[in-house]
Scaffold this motif. Structure first.
Motif, PDB file in Angstrom:
ATOM      1  N   TYR A 132       0.685  -1.712   0.074  1.00 45.81           N
ATOM      2  CA  TYR A 132       0.113  -0.389   0.434  1.00 45.81           C
ATOM      3  C   TYR A 132       1.020   1.370  -0.081  1.00 45.81           C
ATOM      4  O   TYR A 132       0.507   2.365  -0.817  1.00 45.81           O
ATOM      5  CB  TYR A 132      -0.796  -0.065   0.697  1.00 45.81           C
ATOM      6  N   GLU A 171     -10.691  -3.203  -1.953  1.00 50.72           N
ATOM      7  CA  GLU A 171     -10.677  -2.265  -0.557  1.00 50.72           C
ATOM      8  C   GLU A 171     -10.115  -0.906  -1.530  1.00 50.72           C
ATOM      9  O   GLU A 171     -10.631  -0.207  -0.628  1.00 50.72           O
ATOM     10  CB  GLU A 171     -10.438  -3.201   0.943  1.00 50.72           C
ATOM     11  N   ALA A 172      -8.933  -0.888  -2.711  1.00 50.79           N
ATOM     12  CA  ALA A 172      -8.490   0.151  -2.125  1.00 50.79           C
ATOM     13  C   ALA A 172      -9.226   0.848  -4.240  1.00 50.79           C
ATOM     14  O   ALA A 172      -9.449   2.144  -3.559  1.00 50.79           O
ATOM     15  CB  ALA A 172      -6.713   0.085  -3.483  1.00 50.79           C
ATOM     16  N   LEU A 187     -12.507   2.702  -1.974  1.00 49.12           N
ATOM     17  CA  LEU A 187     -12.269   3.722  -1.035  1.00 49.12           C
ATOM     18  C   LEU A 187     -11.646   4.194  -2.012  1.00 49.12           C
ATOM     19  O   LEU A 187     -12.429   5.870  -1.503  1.00 49.12           O
ATOM     20  CB  LEU A 187     -11.024   3.935  -0.321  1.00 49.12           C
ATOM     21  N   ILE A 210      -4.624   6.461   0.005  1.00 52.87           N
ATOM     22  CA  ILE A 210      -4.508   4.888   0.210  1.00 52.87           C
ATOM     23  C   ILE A 210      -3.395   4.519   0.616  1.00 52.87           C
ATOM     24  O   ILE A 210      -3.663   3.317   2.150  1.00 52.87           O
ATOM     25  CB  ILE A 210      -5.196   4.719  -1.023  1.00 52.87           C
ATOM     26  N   VAL A 216      -4.564   3.711   4.659  1.00 56.73           N
ATOM     27  CA  VAL A 216      -4.941   2.051   4.278  1.00 56.73           C
ATOM     28  C   VAL A 216      -4.088   1.277   4.701  1.00 56.73           C
ATOM     29  O   VAL A 216      -4.026   0.540   5.732  1.00 56.73           O
ATOM     30  CB  VAL A 216      -5.973   1.886   3.156  1.00 56.73           C
ATOM     31  N   LYS A 228      -4.393  -1.750   7.649  1.00 52.60           N
ATOM     32  CA  LYS A 228      -4.310  -2.595   7.565  1.00 52.60           C
ATOM     33  C   LYS A 228      -2.950  -3.833   7.513  1.00 52.60           C
ATOM     34  O   LYS A 228      -3.124  -4.785   8.422  1.00 52.60           O
ATOM     35  CB  LYS A 228      -4.875  -2.489   6.510  1.00 52.60           C
ATOM     36  N   SER A 288     -15.851   8.108   5.933  1.00 47.58           N
ATOM     37  CA  SER A 288     -14.335   7.302   5.479  1.00 47.58           C
ATOM     38  C   SER A 288     -14.094   6.969   6.554  1.00 47.58           C
ATOM     39  O   SER A 288     -13.119   5.676   7.125  1.00 47.58           O
ATOM     40  CB  SER A 288     -13.803   8.353   4.735  1.00 47.58           C
ATOM     41  N   ILE A 346     -12.496   3.445   7.768  1.00 43.95           N
ATOM     42  CA  ILE A 346     -11.697   2.541   7.867  1.00 43.95           C
ATOM     43  C   ILE A 346     -12.074   1.676   9.400  1.00 43.95           C
ATOM     44  O   ILE A 346     -10.869   0.761   9.404  1.00 43.95           O
ATOM     45  CB  ILE A 346     -10.730   3.764   8.025  1.00 43.95           C
ATOM     46  N   LEU A 384     -12.917  -1.705   8.671  1.00 47.30           N
ATOM     47  CA  LEU A 384     -11.289  -2.571   8.069  1.00 47.30           C
ATOM     48  C   LEU A 384     -10.563  -2.448   8.736  1.00 47.30           C
ATOM     49  O   LEU A 384      -9.985  -3.896   8.903  1.00 47.30           O
ATOM     50  CB  LEU A 384     -11.254  -1.161   6.314  1.00 47.30           C
TER      51      LEU A 384
END
Length: 437
Positions: free
Chosen positions: A160, A249-250, A253, A264, A268, A272, A322, A326, A329
């Motif tokens: 990421y 998922e990317a 978003l 991201i 993210v 993650k 958002s 997140i 997630l």
């Protein structure tokens, strides 16, 4: 054989924790090479004017076709020959092909590059599982495999960050270059510093009966254990969930909350990677600790975590802002990470030394051909199918497929927990060893 193993242990040619570190990094770089493609899915799709269905197939089946086809024969070779050298060869191939992906000029070249990345990665997983089982005795395997599975989330974190930052600043092609080089360096380090352990060296009083077992006999030996069969199904379903979310998922978003590459990569990727590593380590520790009291906990803990993963995925998919998405997630990733290393460790512990690489290969093929292949492709298909009705929100509903599969996975892990004690005891009687977790 016992004297040979004892001599090997005294020599300590490669420290187990050092081998674990190297193999975890190999696993991380394998995931890095996959995550790069998933995070950059939209920019690649736009440049080559492709549909979500095609991108899902490139992320999934184009990768897993050769990966799955080659994992089985590679495992048979690894049950006979030097596993370290096989891993080094595969790591070199897939790292070089990842870097080459940044040079492609059309969809055919990109497809070939993805196929060859999958071919290289087929040489990493099953031999790595077999090596870890020789470096660590069975009472240490749940923790060792959970640390190893942390490589998945380390790879996600790095993927990421590289894809988000490099892709945003320099373009998606440069991200593939940055992702490929570390693997080439790691391959050289492993070749020069890690030694091949003697097979069965972590098993007390174990007499290796020979490695040239007929394929049909080996497969029958593996599948006679009910816990292995059920863990195979449950872990494949877990792989579907992992790859459904990691592939889309990317894109989710970007489309729903208009995240850019830097958001991201930093937000993210950190969430993650951090929650995934925490879940993998905590899951391994809990299973290792509670499993000493009752074997069933080794699989019941991942079952409960998978149920919680399904529930938290709804927060991610249907939040109206958002921040909550997140958070959802992160919780989903945390609980989803519980089962991976534990399932791999169980698969190695309920099978004999002579067929361990094959047992790992069967699990790897199933998780990739079915779990990865369908997990990446099914949401893409439903994105296109539902787009006329739900427009940008189609991706919310397509990813509900992962929520349903997670619930089924948890149920099967729970069922497998009722067989594991009997299977471990029956195998231990063959080895004349008292089982301890």
């Amino acid at each position: 054989m016992n004297s040979e193993i004892s001599q090997h242990k005294r020599l300590s040619r490669t420290k187990p924790n050092y081998a674990l570190l190297l193999l975890t990094l190999v696993f991380a770089l394998g995931l890095l090479d996959r995550v790069i493609f998933n995070v950059l899915l939209d920019p690649i799709r736009e440049e080559f004017h492709l549909s979500d269905t095609i991108m899902g197939l490139l992320s999934g089946f184009a990768f897993v076709a050769f990966y799955s086809a080659m994992t089985f024969p590679i495992a048979r070779l690894a049950d006979r020959y030097n596993r370290r050298n096989i891993i080094v060869t595969g790591l070199t191939i897939w790292s070089a092909m990842t870097a080459f992906s940044g040079l492609v000029t059309n969809i055919l070249q990109l497809t070939i590059a993805r196929i060859l990345v999958g071919f290289g990665e087929s040489m990493g997983s099953a031999p790595g599982h077999s090596l870890l089982s020789d470096f660590f005795p069975k009472h240490e395997r749940p923790k060792a495999f959970s640390i190893y599975s942390g490589g998945l989330h380390l790879g996600i974190l790095l993927g990421y960050i590289i894809a988000g930052l490099i892709g945003q600043m320099l373009g998606w092609r440069y991200a593939f270059f940055f992702a490929g080089v570390p693997g080439l360096l790691l391959a050289l380090i492993i070749r020069l510093t890690m030694k091949e352990p003697i097979r069965g060296s972590s098993e007390e009083h174990y007499e290796l009966k020979g490695l040239k077992i007929p394929l049909r006999t080996a497969v029958k030996d593996i599948f006679r254990q009910p816990s292995y069969r059920l863990v195979l199904i449950a872990t494949t379903m877990g792989a579907f969930v992992i790859y459904a979310f990691s592939t889309w998922e990317a894109t989710f978003l970007r489309r729903i909350y208009h995240f850019d590459g830097i958001q991201i990569g930093l937000i993210v990727g950190t969430v993650k990677g951090g929650t995934g590593l925490a879940g993998a380590f905590l899951g391994g520790w809990l299973c290792n600790t509670c499993g000493k009291k009752n074997y069933r906990y080794i699989l019941q803990i991942p079952a409960i975590a998978t149920f919680l993963c399904a529930a938290s995925s709804l927060i991610f998919l249907f939040s109206d802002n958002s921040t909550m998405a997140i958070i959802g997630l992160g919780i989903t990733t945390f609980f989803l990470a519980f089962h991976i290393g534990v399932a791999w460790g169980v698969a190695q512990t309920v099978t004999r030394v002579e067929v361990r690489t094959l047992a790992a290969a069967i699990l790897t093929i199933s998780c990739n051909l079915i779990g990865h292949g369908l997990g990446s492709s099914v949401p893409g298909f439903f994105n296109d199918l539902l787009s006329e009705t739900y427009h940008v929100n189609a991706i919310r509903y397509s990813l509900l497929s992962a929520t349903g599969v997670a619930l089924l996975s948890g149920l099967i892990y729970w069922r497998a927990s009722h067989h594991i004690e009997k299977d471990i005891n029956s195998l231990s009687e063959q080895r004349k060893v008292t089982p301890t977790f």
